[in-house]
Design a protein around this motif. Structure first.
Motif, short mmCIF file in Angstrom:
data_model
loop_
_atom_site.label_atom_id
_atom_site.label_comp_id
_atom_site.label_asym_id
_atom_site.label_seq_id
_atom_site.Cartn_x
_atom_site.Cartn_y
_atom_site.Cartn_z
N ILE A 230 0.85 -1.20 0.00
CA ILE A 230 0.00 0.00 0.00
C ILE A 230 0.88 1.25 0.00
N LYS A 231 1.90 1.23 0.85
CA LYS A 231 2.80 2.38 0.95
C LYS A 231 3.45 2.66 -0.40
N ASN A 232 3.91 1.63 -1.08
CA ASN A 232 4.55 1.83 -2.39
C ASN A 232 3.55 2.30 -3.44
N LYS A 233 2.35 1.76 -3.41
CA LYS A 233 1.32 2.19 -4.37
C LYS A 233 0.93 3.65 -4.12
N VAL A 234 0.80 4.01 -2.85
CA VAL A 234 0.44 5.39 -2.51
C VAL A 234 1.54 6.34 -2.97
N SER A 235 2.79 5.98 -2.70
CA SER A 235 3.89 6.87 -3.11
C SER A 235 3.97 6.97 -4.63
N SER A 236 3.71 5.87 -5.33
CA SER A 236 3.69 5.92 -6.80
C SER A 236 2.55 6.80 -7.30
N ALA A 237 1.41 6.70 -6.66
CA ALA A 237 0.27 7.53 -7.06
C ALA A 237 0.57 9.01 -6.80
N ILE A 238 1.23 9.29 -5.69
CA ILE A 238 1.59 10.69 -5.39
C ILE A 238 2.55 11.22 -6.45
N VAL A 239 3.49 10.40 -6.88
CA VAL A 239 4.41 10.82 -7.94
C VAL A 239 3.63 11.07 -9.24
N ALA A 240 2.68 10.20 -9.55
CA ALA A 240 1.89 10.38 -10.77
C ALA A 240 1.06 11.66 -10.69
N ILE A 241 0.44 11.90 -9.55
CA ILE A 241 -0.36 13.11 -9.36
C ILE A 241 0.53 14.34 -9.46
N SER A 242 1.69 14.27 -8.84
CA SER A 242 2.64 15.39 -8.90
C SER A 242 3.11 15.62 -10.34
N SER A 243 3.30 14.55 -11.09
CA SER A 243 3.72 14.68 -12.49
C SER A 243 2.66 15.40 -13.31
N VAL A 244 1.41 15.03 -13.10
CA VAL A 244 0.33 15.68 -13.83
C VAL A 244 0.26 17.16 -13.45
N HIS A 245 0.41 17.44 -12.17
CA HIS A 245 0.38 18.83 -11.71
C HIS A 245 1.55 19.61 -12.31
N LEU A 246 2.72 19.00 -12.33
CA LEU A 246 3.90 19.67 -12.89
C LEU A 246 3.71 19.93 -14.38
N LEU A 247 3.12 18.98 -15.08
CA LEU A 247 2.84 19.19 -16.50
C LEU A 247 1.89 20.36 -16.70
N ARG A 248 0.91 20.45 -15.82
CA ARG A 248 -0.03 21.58 -15.89
C ARG A 248 0.71 22.90 -15.66
N VAL A 249 1.65 22.91 -14.72
CA VAL A 249 2.44 24.12 -14.45
C VAL A 249 3.28 24.47 -15.68
N PHE A 250 3.88 23.47 -16.30
CA PHE A 250 4.71 23.72 -17.49
C PHE A 250 3.88 24.26 -18.65
N MET A 251 2.62 23.88 -18.70
CA MET A 251 1.77 24.38 -19.78
C MET A 251 1.36 25.83 -19.55
N GLU A 252 1.51 26.31 -18.33
CA GLU A 252 1.14 27.69 -18.01
C GLU A 252 2.34 28.47 -17.50
N THR A 253 3.50 28.25 -18.10
CA THR A 253 4.73 28.89 -17.59
C THR A 253 4.66 30.41 -17.61
N GLU A 254 3.87 30.97 -18.53
CA GLU A 254 3.79 32.43 -18.58
C GLU A 254 3.05 33.00 -17.36
N LYS A 255 2.27 32.17 -16.68
CA LYS A 255 1.51 32.63 -15.51
C LYS A 255 2.22 32.32 -14.19
N VAL A 256 3.30 31.53 -14.25
CA VAL A 256 3.98 31.09 -13.03
C VAL A 256 5.41 31.61 -13.05
#
Length: 178
Positions: A103-129
């Protein structure tokens, strides 16, 4: 007296049950938010830019990942800490097979995936950040990645040590039998 205390401690595991019900409620909230975004995008579909559409889709993916994480934590936590689920027929393949480390490994993997999606969203809006914020987002994401990798590595080491110890014990037992 000792037996009574042990029974009380054992029964107290049910105190976590309302928390799992609360997670179920959170899953309902996520579902509502998901469909709110879907219904928001339909009237705007012909007027929204491609990058705007991708940002909405990334938000939907975020919600799906968090929802999957909730389901995994609810089911596995319930089975590990409260009681086995007696579900006939349509039982998920992974149910009953995940221990706390899994469970711990799955949760940490999911957190990395969620963080990746969020980071991609930030990269798509670099002019605003600001660049400083982007650097911090990357540092935080890399921290998640390194933490997840470290936990997986430690778990793998522990499993190999357990397997190695088990093999050594079986070799010793077989030698004694001869």
């Amino acid at each position: 007296m000792k037996n009574i205390i042990e029974k009380m401690i054992y029964i107290s595991r049910w105190l976590i049950f309302p928390i799992y019900l609360g997670l179920s409620f959170c899953l309902i909230l996520l579902t509502l938010k998901f469909f709110q975004l879907v219904f928001f995008i339909f009237p705007e579909i012909f007027f929204i830019s491609e990058s705007g559409l991708i940002l909405v889709i990334l938000s939907l993916i975020d919600i799906v990942l968090v929802g999957g994480l909730l389901v995994m934590v609810m089911f596995s936590g319930y089975e590990n800490f409260i009681s086995k689920m007696n579900i006939e027929g349509d039982k998920l393949g992974w149910m009953g097979t995940m221990d706390v480390n899994s469970i711990k490994n799955k949760v940490s993997s999911a957190i990395v995936a969620i963080s990746s999606v969020h980071l991609l969203r930030v990269f798509m809006e670099t002019e605003k950040v600001s660049n400083e914020k982007i650097v911090w987002y990357v540092i935080i994401h890399l921290t998640f990645v390194v933490s997840a990798g470290g936990m997986a590595y430690i778990d793998r080491l522990n499993k190999s040590n357990i397997n190695s110890s088990t093999r050594k014990c079986s070799v010793l037992v077989n030698r004694r039998k001869k």
